[in-house]
Design an enzyme around this catalytic site. Sequence first.
Site, PDB file in Angstrom:
ATOM      1  N   ASP A   1       0.862  -1.176   0.000  1.00 33.79           N
ATOM      2  CA  ASP A   1       0.000   0.000   0.000  1.00 33.79           C
ATOM      3  C   ASP A   1       0.900   1.228   0.000  1.00 33.79           C
ATOM      4  O   ASP A   1       1.709   1.405   0.917  1.00 33.79           O
ATOM      5  CB  ASP A   1      -0.835  -0.065   1.300  1.00 33.79           C
ATOM      6  CG  ASP A   1      -2.096   0.768   1.276  1.00 33.79           C
ATOM      7  OD1 ASP A   1      -2.068   1.861   0.704  1.00 33.79           O
ATOM      8  OD2 ASP A   1      -3.092   0.321   1.865  1.00 33.79           O
TER       9      ASP A   1
ATOM     10  N   ASP B   1      -3.088   4.584  -2.146  1.00 38.22           N
ATOM     11  CA  ASP B   1      -4.020   5.248  -1.238  1.00 38.22           C
ATOM     12  C   ASP B   1      -4.550   6.540  -1.867  1.00 38.22           C
ATOM     13  O   ASP B   1      -3.776   7.319  -2.440  1.00 38.22           O
ATOM     14  CB  ASP B   1      -3.283   5.570   0.069  1.00 38.22           C
ATOM     15  CG  ASP B   1      -4.219   6.074   1.147  1.00 38.22           C
ATOM     16  OD1 ASP B   1      -5.078   5.299   1.584  1.00 38.22           O
ATOM     17  OD2 ASP B   1      -4.080   7.246   1.545  1.00 38.22           O
TER      18      ASP B   1
ATOM     19  N   GLU C   1      -6.912   3.365  -5.183  1.00 40.86           N
ATOM     20  CA  GLU C   1      -8.106   3.660  -4.393  1.00 40.86           C
ATOM     21  C   GLU C   1      -8.684   4.952  -4.951  1.00 40.86           C
ATOM     22  O   GLU C   1      -8.177   6.043  -4.668  1.00 40.86           O
ATOM     23  CB  GLU C   1      -7.765   3.830  -2.903  1.00 40.86           C
ATOM     24  CG  GLU C   1      -9.014   3.944  -2.057  1.00 40.86           C
ATOM     25  CD  GLU C   1      -8.841   4.724  -0.763  1.00 40.86           C
ATOM     26  OE1 GLU C   1      -9.758   4.720   0.055  1.00 40.86           O
ATOM     27  OE2 GLU C   1      -7.798   5.372  -0.576  1.00 40.86           O
TER      28      GLU C   1
ATOM     29  N   HIS D   1     -10.992  -1.748   5.395  1.00 46.21           N
ATOM     30  CA  HIS D   1     -10.717  -1.216   6.732  1.00 46.21           C
ATOM     31  C   HIS D   1     -11.320   0.167   6.968  1.00 46.21           C
ATOM     32  O   HIS D   1     -11.080   0.765   8.012  1.00 46.21           O
ATOM     33  CB  HIS D   1      -9.201  -1.161   6.924  1.00 46.21           C
ATOM     34  CG  HIS D   1      -8.559  -0.179   5.979  1.00 46.21           C
ATOM     35  ND1 HIS D   1      -8.583  -0.339   4.609  1.00 46.21           N
ATOM     36  CD2 HIS D   1      -7.919   0.983   6.194  1.00 46.21           C
ATOM     37  CE1 HIS D   1      -7.974   0.684   4.039  1.00 46.21           C
ATOM     38  NE2 HIS D   1      -7.557   1.505   4.982  1.00 46.21           N
ATOM     39  N   ASP D   2     -12.050   0.672   5.992  1.00 45.67           N
ATOM     40  CA  ASP D   2     -12.669   1.991   6.146  1.00 45.67           C
ATOM     41  C   ASP D   2     -14.189   1.925   6.294  1.00 45.67           C
ATOM     42  O   ASP D   2     -14.824   2.954   6.545  1.00 45.67           O
ATOM     43  CB  ASP D   2     -12.345   2.869   4.925  1.00 45.67           C
ATOM     44  CG  ASP D   2     -10.871   3.230   4.850  1.00 45.67           C
ATOM     45  OD1 ASP D   2     -10.240   3.382   5.908  1.00 45.67           O
ATOM     46  OD2 ASP D   2     -10.346   3.355   3.717  1.00 45.67           O
TER      47      ASP D   2
HETATM   48  C1  NOJ Z   1      -7.693   5.932   2.623  1.00 43.54           C
HETATM   49  C2  NOJ Z   1      -7.346   4.828   3.555  1.00 43.54           C
HETATM   50  O1  NOJ Z   1      -7.982   3.654   3.125  1.00 43.54           O
HETATM   51  C3  NOJ Z   1      -7.760   5.279   4.933  1.00 43.54           C
HETATM   52  O2  NOJ Z   1      -7.683   4.235   5.873  1.00 43.54           O
HETATM   53  C4  NOJ Z   1      -6.888   6.439   5.330  1.00 43.54           C
HETATM   54  O3  NOJ Z   1      -7.309   6.945   6.578  1.00 43.54           O
HETATM   55  C5  NOJ Z   1      -6.959   7.556   4.288  1.00 43.54           C
HETATM   56  N1  NOJ Z   1      -6.876   7.070   2.951  1.00 43.54           N
HETATM   57  C6  NOJ Z   1      -5.832   8.527   4.488  1.00 43.54           C
HETATM   58  O4  NOJ Z   1      -4.617   7.943   4.096  1.00 43.54           O
END
Ligand code: NOJ
Length: 533
Positions: free
Chosen positions: A99, A201, A269, A331-332
Amino acid sequence: MSEPVWWQTAVIYQIYPRSFQDSNGDGIGDLPGITHSLGYLADLGIDAVWISPFYTSPMADFGYDVADYTDVDPLFGTMADFDRLLAAAHRLGIRVIVDIVPNHTSDQHPWFLESRSSTDNAKRDWYIWRDAGPAGSTPNNWLSAFGGPAWEWDPVTAQYYLHTFVPDQPDLNWRNPAVVEAMHDVYRFWLDRGVDGFRIDVAHRIMKDPELRDNPPAPADRESTFKWMGEYESQLHIHDQGHPDIHDEYRDLRTIIDSYQPPRVLIGEVHLFELEEWAGYYGRDLGEMHMPFNFTLLYAPWTAGEVRKRVDDLEAALPPGAWPNYVLGNHDEPRLATRFGAHATRVAAMLLLTLRGTPTLYYGDELGMEQVPIKNQQDPWAVREPELGRDGCRTPMQWDSSTSAGFSAADPAQLWLPLEAEHADRNVAVQTDRPDSLLTLYRRLLALRRSMPALHRGDYTPVNSTSEDLFVFERSSGDERACIVLNFNDRPIRFDHEGFADAEPVLSTTLRRVAISGSAVSLAPHEGVIVRL
Ligand code: NOJ
Ligand code: CA
């Protein structure tokens, strides 16, 4: 299709390293823990892991605030541990995707420490610094995705710096060629080490409007196909992300990636919900990302019609030759089992693993792990907007029925996040022994998907059905055809298909034997069936 590349037929498994397996009893997962668990993953039948950041970090955003892109945080182990993980994964035929967080660094990164030291520092322009507006106001109206303004005042040099996330995560200035070069070196570092690809990311955020113009307000009646992000939703984010100049960067990055053999994968992402804009990240002539993550199903209302619509819209939006992908958890986002409901987990598993394209499976979803209510949330987002906190989907992986679920030798109270209440019953050991468990279903689905070209590389054709409770589609490759019938409702239902007369049902989400009577299959509530035609 022409011969597929590995990442097209692969199933990706996401590991949040703090939460997967703790090897040294400090209550926090680590790289040796992952290495230790690779046998489980090989046996499960996945093809690649994506590991969330494990680099040196003050952990203000649990690793998404990187202080050294080319080292491992001591909490997670050492670079030698990473090399061992990579070698062990490769021996088992598992690819490793890392990542990269290019939009921002930690405020403790040496680049930022230099940058903030004075206005004439050589690295000042590596970040986005601006004078205050009238009466000390922020330079523009941009908001942090985690709440509040996206600008932080720095009293030492009397300017604001931009942070799309928390102030501990200053945004890099990708319009500075030195930044681009430095970040390309980061990608090369990991490619040279032998990783199989990257998850980038917030890939769509690195290029902003060069004039930093204000975002316009969002129309009050705007509909969202994603979750509601609080105050952040009050604007249309047209200037603080996704500036068209971004495509030059991803074209260049792709050239770097493509110079490596065997082939590596570039996944972005890309949180953009205008499908046309999202699809732009595949690039002209598919020359940018192999796959921008597709999040359109995450918040789909759990009905056959809505899910089918989002799949069909996605298929229609893909540029010619572009490869789709599907995400049902990460994870979000709140755990799948909680977001869609526990009744939906089996149909969700079959959906994810039979749609056309590369699926990404979030650790623990194969057990049906639920969102855990956490009293004292640690997530920096939760500190600002508690209802949006993400700790609840990041709880420790449940391996067995021991007190700390086989995640760690530490006491439960010492784990970085509490265990899910059901862990003694919902874990790998228990579900491995149960022939009808969700984990067994995942294993069977993964094995079937691997053995049937129709499922891992075939075409997708939606099939109309007379019932609005069913989502039915066919996958076909050469002579092989499979029909997937998913019942999204809590009523039993019969589905008739002329091709079923001499067809063979190969898998039900209930793991029972399915019979075809005449040319119809009878589905239980929330059951899905794969029929080989
Ligand atoms: C996306 C990530 O998936 C998330 O977990 C993170 O807090 C933010 N980007 C900032 O890097
Ligand atoms: Ca540990």
